[in-house]
Write a protein that holds these residues in place. Sequence first.
Motif, PDB file in Angstrom:
ATOM      1  N   VAL A   1     -37.455 -11.236  -9.541  1.00  0.00           N
ATOM      2  CA  VAL A   1     -37.745 -11.206 -10.982  1.00  0.00           C
ATOM      3  C   VAL A   1     -39.060 -10.466 -11.215  1.00  0.00           C
ATOM      4  O   VAL A   1     -40.068 -10.764 -10.570  1.00  0.00           O
ATOM      5  N   SER A   2     -39.035  -9.509 -12.092  1.00  0.00           N
ATOM      6  CA  SER A   2     -40.250  -8.754 -12.419  1.00  0.00           C
ATOM      7  C   SER A   2     -40.341  -8.571 -13.926  1.00  0.00           C
ATOM      8  O   SER A   2     -39.355  -8.229 -14.568  1.00  0.00           O
ATOM      9  N   PHE A   3     -41.516  -8.796 -14.442  1.00  0.00           N
ATOM     10  CA  PHE A   3     -41.792  -8.465 -15.847  1.00  0.00           C
ATOM     11  C   PHE A   3     -43.287  -8.606 -16.088  1.00  0.00           C
ATOM     12  O   PHE A   3     -44.018  -9.100 -15.221  1.00  0.00           O
ATOM     13  N   GLN A   4     -43.718  -8.177 -17.228  1.00  0.00           N
ATOM     14  CA  GLN A   4     -45.122  -8.308 -17.605  1.00  0.00           C
ATOM     15  C   GLN A   4     -45.208  -8.888 -19.009  1.00  0.00           C
ATOM     16  O   GLN A   4     -44.291  -8.705 -19.805  1.00  0.00           O
ATOM     17  N   ALA A   5     -46.294  -9.566 -19.273  1.00  0.00           N
ATOM     18  CA  ALA A   5     -46.517 -10.085 -20.631  1.00  0.00           C
ATOM     19  C   ALA A   5     -47.998 -10.001 -20.931  1.00  0.00           C
ATOM     20  O   ALA A   5     -48.813 -10.402 -20.099  1.00  0.00           O
ATOM     21  N   ALA A   6     -48.320  -9.458 -22.086  1.00  0.00           N
ATOM     22  CA  ALA A   6     -49.734  -9.328 -22.475  1.00  0.00           C
ATOM     23  C   ALA A   6     -50.040 -10.338 -23.569  1.00  0.00           C
ATOM     24  O   ALA A   6     -49.129 -10.962 -24.125  1.00  0.00           O
ATOM     25  N   SER A   7     -51.335 -10.505 -23.863  1.00  0.00           N
ATOM     26  CA  SER A   7     -51.682 -11.442 -24.932  1.00  0.00           C
ATOM     27  C   SER A   7     -51.067 -10.937 -26.239  1.00  0.00           C
ATOM     28  O   SER A   7     -51.064  -9.746 -26.519  1.00  0.00           O
ATOM     29  N   GLY A   8     -50.544 -11.841 -27.007  1.00  0.00           N
ATOM     30  CA  GLY A   8     -49.818 -11.484 -28.225  1.00  0.00           C
ATOM     31  C   GLY A   8     -48.315 -11.539 -28.017  1.00  0.00           C
ATOM     32  O   GLY A   8     -47.567 -11.684 -28.975  1.00  0.00           O
ATOM     33  N   ASP A   9     -47.890 -11.444 -26.767  1.00  0.00           N
ATOM     34  CA  ASP A   9     -46.456 -11.519 -26.467  1.00  0.00           C
ATOM     35  C   ASP A   9     -46.006 -12.971 -26.444  1.00  0.00           C
ATOM     36  O   ASP A   9     -46.631 -13.798 -25.789  1.00  0.00           O
ATOM     37  N   VAL A  10     -44.942 -13.265 -27.161  1.00  0.00           N
ATOM     38  CA  VAL A  10     -44.294 -14.574 -27.029  1.00  0.00           C
ATOM     39  C   VAL A  10     -42.928 -14.288 -26.422  1.00  0.00           C
ATOM     40  O   VAL A  10     -42.023 -13.822 -27.107  1.00  0.00           O
ATOM     41  N   VAL A  11     -42.836 -14.500 -25.127  1.00  0.00           N
ATOM     42  CA  VAL A  11     -41.613 -14.127 -24.412  1.00  0.00           C
ATOM     43  C   VAL A  11     -40.677 -15.329 -24.336  1.00  0.00           C
ATOM     44  O   VAL A  11     -41.031 -16.361 -23.748  1.00  0.00           O
TER      45      VAL A  11
ATOM     46  N   GLY B   1     -65.739  -8.843 -28.036  1.00  0.00           N
ATOM     47  CA  GLY B   1     -64.614  -9.194 -28.904  1.00  0.00           C
ATOM     48  C   GLY B   1     -63.305  -8.483 -28.603  1.00  0.00           C
ATOM     49  O   GLY B   1     -62.542  -8.175 -29.504  1.00  0.00           O
ATOM     50  N   ARG B   2     -63.024  -8.142 -27.366  1.00  0.00           N
ATOM     51  CA  ARG B   2     -61.721  -7.509 -27.083  1.00  0.00           C
ATOM     52  C   ARG B   2     -61.129  -8.082 -25.800  1.00  0.00           C
ATOM     53  O   ARG B   2     -60.811  -7.362 -24.879  1.00  0.00           O
ATOM     54  N   GLU B   3     -61.006  -9.383 -25.764  1.00  0.00           N
ATOM     55  CA  GLU B   3     -60.425 -10.031 -24.588  1.00  0.00           C
ATOM     56  C   GLU B   3     -58.906  -9.954 -24.632  1.00  0.00           C
ATOM     57  O   GLU B   3     -58.289 -10.231 -25.656  1.00  0.00           O
ATOM     58  N   THR B   4     -58.342  -9.522 -23.557  1.00  0.00           N
ATOM     59  CA  THR B   4     -56.881  -9.508 -23.470  1.00  0.00           C
ATOM     60  C   THR B   4     -56.478 -10.195 -22.178  1.00  0.00           C
ATOM     61  O   THR B   4     -57.293 -10.347 -21.285  1.00  0.00           O
ATOM     62  N   SER B   5     -55.223 -10.628 -22.110  1.00  0.00           N
ATOM     63  CA  SER B   5     -54.762 -11.211 -20.855  1.00  0.00           C
ATOM     64  C   SER B   5     -53.439 -10.560 -20.504  1.00  0.00           C
ATOM     65  O   SER B   5     -52.700 -10.098 -21.360  1.00  0.00           O
ATOM     66  N   MET B   6     -53.174 -10.546 -19.226  1.00  0.00           N
ATOM     67  CA  MET B   6     -51.970  -9.878 -18.760  1.00  0.00           C
ATOM     68  C   MET B   6     -51.345 -10.676 -17.626  1.00  0.00           C
ATOM     69  O   MET B   6     -52.004 -10.958 -16.624  1.00  0.00           O
TER      70      MET B   6
ATOM     71  N   HIS C   1     -57.921 -26.087 -23.524  1.00  0.00           N
ATOM     72  CA  HIS C   1     -58.949 -25.171 -23.031  1.00  0.00           C
ATOM     73  C   HIS C   1     -58.683 -23.728 -23.440  1.00  0.00           C
ATOM     74  O   HIS C   1     -59.154 -22.803 -22.765  1.00  0.00           O
ATOM     75  N   ALA C   2     -57.989 -23.536 -24.576  1.00  0.00           N
ATOM     76  CA  ALA C   2     -57.663 -22.198 -25.085  1.00  0.00           C
ATOM     77  C   ALA C   2     -57.166 -21.301 -23.956  1.00  0.00           C
ATOM     78  O   ALA C   2     -57.825 -20.339 -23.568  1.00  0.00           O
ATOM     79  N   PRO C   3     -55.982 -21.604 -23.414  1.00  0.00           N
ATOM     80  CA  PRO C   3     -55.521 -20.886 -22.221  1.00  0.00           C
ATOM     81  C   PRO C   3     -55.176 -19.426 -22.505  1.00  0.00           C
ATOM     82  O   PRO C   3     -54.862 -19.063 -23.641  1.00  0.00           O
ATOM     83  N   ARG C   4     -55.234 -18.628 -21.438  1.00  0.00           N
ATOM     84  CA  ARG C   4     -54.867 -17.210 -21.543  1.00  0.00           C
ATOM     85  C   ARG C   4     -53.378 -17.021 -21.271  1.00  0.00           C
ATOM     86  O   ARG C   4     -52.830 -15.973 -21.553  1.00  0.00           O
ATOM     87  N   LEU C   5     -52.782 -18.024 -20.652  1.00  0.00           N
ATOM     88  CA  LEU C   5     -51.337 -17.994 -20.410  1.00  0.00           C
ATOM     89  C   LEU C   5     -50.791 -19.363 -20.801  1.00  0.00           C
ATOM     90  O   LEU C   5     -51.252 -20.385 -20.288  1.00  0.00           O
ATOM     91  N   LEU C   6     -49.851 -19.365 -21.704  1.00  0.00           N
ATOM     92  CA  LEU C   6     -49.275 -20.627 -22.171  1.00  0.00           C
ATOM     93  C   LEU C   6     -47.807 -20.676 -21.760  1.00  0.00           C
ATOM     94  O   LEU C   6     -47.038 -19.773 -22.085  1.00  0.00           O
ATOM     95  N   LEU C   7     -47.455 -21.712 -21.018  1.00  0.00           N
ATOM     96  CA  LEU C   7     -46.088 -21.850 -20.528  1.00  0.00           C
ATOM     97  C   LEU C   7     -45.461 -23.075 -21.178  1.00  0.00           C
ATOM     98  O   LEU C   7     -45.960 -24.186 -21.003  1.00  0.00           O
TER      99      LEU C   7
ATOM    100  N   ARG D   1     -50.190 -19.194 -33.239  1.00  0.00           N
ATOM    101  CA  ARG D   1     -51.654 -19.221 -33.265  1.00  0.00           C
ATOM    102  C   ARG D   1     -52.216 -19.007 -31.855  1.00  0.00           C
ATOM    103  O   ARG D   1     -53.148 -18.240 -31.652  1.00  0.00           O
ATOM    104  N   ALA D   2     -51.604 -19.684 -30.883  1.00  0.00           N
ATOM    105  CA  ALA D   2     -52.082 -19.575 -29.499  1.00  0.00           C
ATOM    106  C   ALA D   2     -51.866 -18.176 -28.942  1.00  0.00           C
ATOM    107  O   ALA D   2     -52.639 -17.698 -28.120  1.00  0.00           O
ATOM    108  N   ALA D   3     -50.808 -17.516 -29.437  1.00  0.00           N
ATOM    109  CA  ALA D   3     -50.450 -16.195 -28.893  1.00  0.00           C
ATOM    110  C   ALA D   3     -51.438 -15.107 -29.289  1.00  0.00           C
ATOM    111  O   ALA D   3     -51.379 -14.005 -28.759  1.00  0.00           O
ATOM    112  N   ARG D   4     -52.362 -15.415 -30.203  1.00  0.00           N
ATOM    113  CA  ARG D   4     -53.349 -14.405 -30.581  1.00  0.00           C
ATOM    114  C   ARG D   4     -54.208 -14.018 -29.380  1.00  0.00           C
ATOM    115  O   ARG D   4     -54.672 -12.897 -29.272  1.00  0.00           O
ATOM    116  N   HIS D   5     -54.457 -14.988 -28.511  1.00  0.00           N
ATOM    117  CA  HIS D   5     -55.321 -14.707 -27.361  1.00  0.00           C
ATOM    118  C   HIS D   5     -54.627 -14.975 -26.039  1.00  0.00           C
ATOM    119  O   HIS D   5     -55.288 -14.982 -25.003  1.00  0.00           O
ATOM    120  N   ALA D   6     -53.331 -15.246 -26.079  1.00  0.00           N
ATOM    121  CA  ALA D   6     -52.667 -15.621 -24.831  1.00  0.00           C
ATOM    122  C   ALA D   6     -51.282 -15.003 -24.742  1.00  0.00           C
ATOM    123  O   ALA D   6     -50.663 -14.687 -25.757  1.00  0.00           O
TER     124      ALA D   6
END
Lengths: 247, 356
Positions: B52-62, B28-33, B181-187, B209-214
């Motif tokens: 261009v450089s940056f990072q985004a983790a699950s929960g981030d809405v950039v 129960g601790r899946e994260t995406s980066m 498919h409940a993606p880990r990265l949503l664009l 809602r999607a950003a909880r896991h992506a």
Amino acid sequence: MNRVARLIWWRDLCGSLYGSASYGMLAGFLALTGWSFAELLRRNEGGFASAQAIWAMAVAPWLPALAAAATMRLFAEERQTGTLETLLTAPVRPYDIVMGKFGAALSLVVAGVLLALLPVYALWQVAPRMDGEFSGVGLCGVVALLVLQAAAWTAIGTLASLLAKQQAAAGVLTVLCIGAPYALYAAALAWMPRMRHHFWQWPPLGDVEDAATGLFALAPPVLYLSVAWCVLFLCVRFLEARDLQTR
Amino acid sequence: MASILPYFADAYTCFALCFFRFCLQSVGRETSMLEVLQVTRCFGRRMALEAVSFQAASGDVVGVLGPNGAGKTTLLRLAACYLQPTRGVIRLNGLDSFRQSLAFRAQLGYLPERCPLYDDMTVGEYLNYRANLKGFTFGKARHRAREMADQLGLGDLRGRLLGTLSFGCRRRTAMADALLHAPRLLLLDDPIANVDPLECEHMAACVTRAARHAAVLVTGHALEQLGTFCTRFLVLRAGQVVADVARTELEAGYEGVRVAVEVAGATEAALKRIAALFPGGTEAVVSLLPDGWWQVAWAPQQAPGTIRDAVANEVARQGWRLRAVELVVPSLTARLTDLVAGRAIAGRATTDKGDA
């Protein structure tokens, strides 16, 4: 063909049959082959050519045009509407995309070839005295060879559709790719009439005529399959390069 | 042989990834980066994106912002594996977007700007088809397509041809496809352009809602709406990142705040000294109002929350009469607009007026 390729094949086939363009294309092909068949029959009256050979010679020259019409929408249309973007960003291998789309176009072309048999069937029914002139084996052989030719032309059309941005451009490119060798051949014969002794007929038509008379050789099927395979391989490599946007 | 090997490598990566995901889900601790490292993209001689450089983790809405032609769509297309970077690397959970493209795309949900769909298919058929493409078995694909259609309010439209739908419904269908498919990265490329406020609210809820896991990357020009659900803003200009700022940081900042104090019983010279109490700000402008009260205004270099009390204390200490302390705090939209336009943030929006 795996599950994903089958899905894409089915979608593309349904997409083709949804509009009226495919029906118009098939109708045009049938009209042209029917007219050619009737014309060749008239010219051959009293001649020695079998009915299936005449039919094959009526169908084979129009096959590249049918392949061009069937393939020009494959990638070019998807690129225009933007659906290629969603397809290429789905977890699908380029191989499956190419095989699915090639399969859908080939299905249409094969359907055209099989429908073009209708005049032969009609002739068989209305002229019983021609019974002896039809050979089931010859007819099966020539249909098989035409299908292989169709596969090669369709593969070339698939590549053209991948490279061109407009559907019309893809169609023209296909016809040019298939027609260019024929133009070179005709030019060579015009400049060197002695070559007629060795190459008296355009090879793809010669292969079809041979098959219709029961002369089967291994070289033509191998050639057409090789062309299809090599061109489809190129298509896969192009898709894998993922650089479609810049072309 | 060499051309076949990558397919085996992809299949192996997919299997390993599925196993990895299963293990993580079970605890129960899946994260995406998402990692975008020094990505450059050229179209011929034109450089659309530069380092261009940056990072985004699950929960981030950039929120990827910028003027037209800044490179937003190109950035999303690169992250969606539609384009290949000229230089640099994009990784999602360690997977390279180009070398491990299949496994990368298996974790990706993408909504293109124009919402391209097959007009000859119905909503149900399309979602079913896309679910099948994304690896669901036939039965599960139907179930998932139905579930997503219901979730996005498309339940009644399942039998409608996509070509006959309004743009809003088409966008919802494309969004359902991206989320299948409940993606880990949503664009999401400009998901709230030309949609009504209700649709926009709905879209924001979906993204949240999607950003909880992506990790979510969303572009757009509707800054007010983007401001409601983005947690971070990445500003691009001419293909370069000019700002990467968290929303909380932007809201708490004092750039653009302007203070205007109205007092009576003071002299002009004495009033100017009020601004000097808050060092680093602009010089105070003192003016006499028609009703005889003095107004002193300046832009402080200080968090706005502490200013009002400090001004009130100082005025009381001097024995003046205080009528109003006006704090002009720019809204998030105004700050974002200034950020995108490359202007110094100017106070010109919501007014927080406090009477003394």
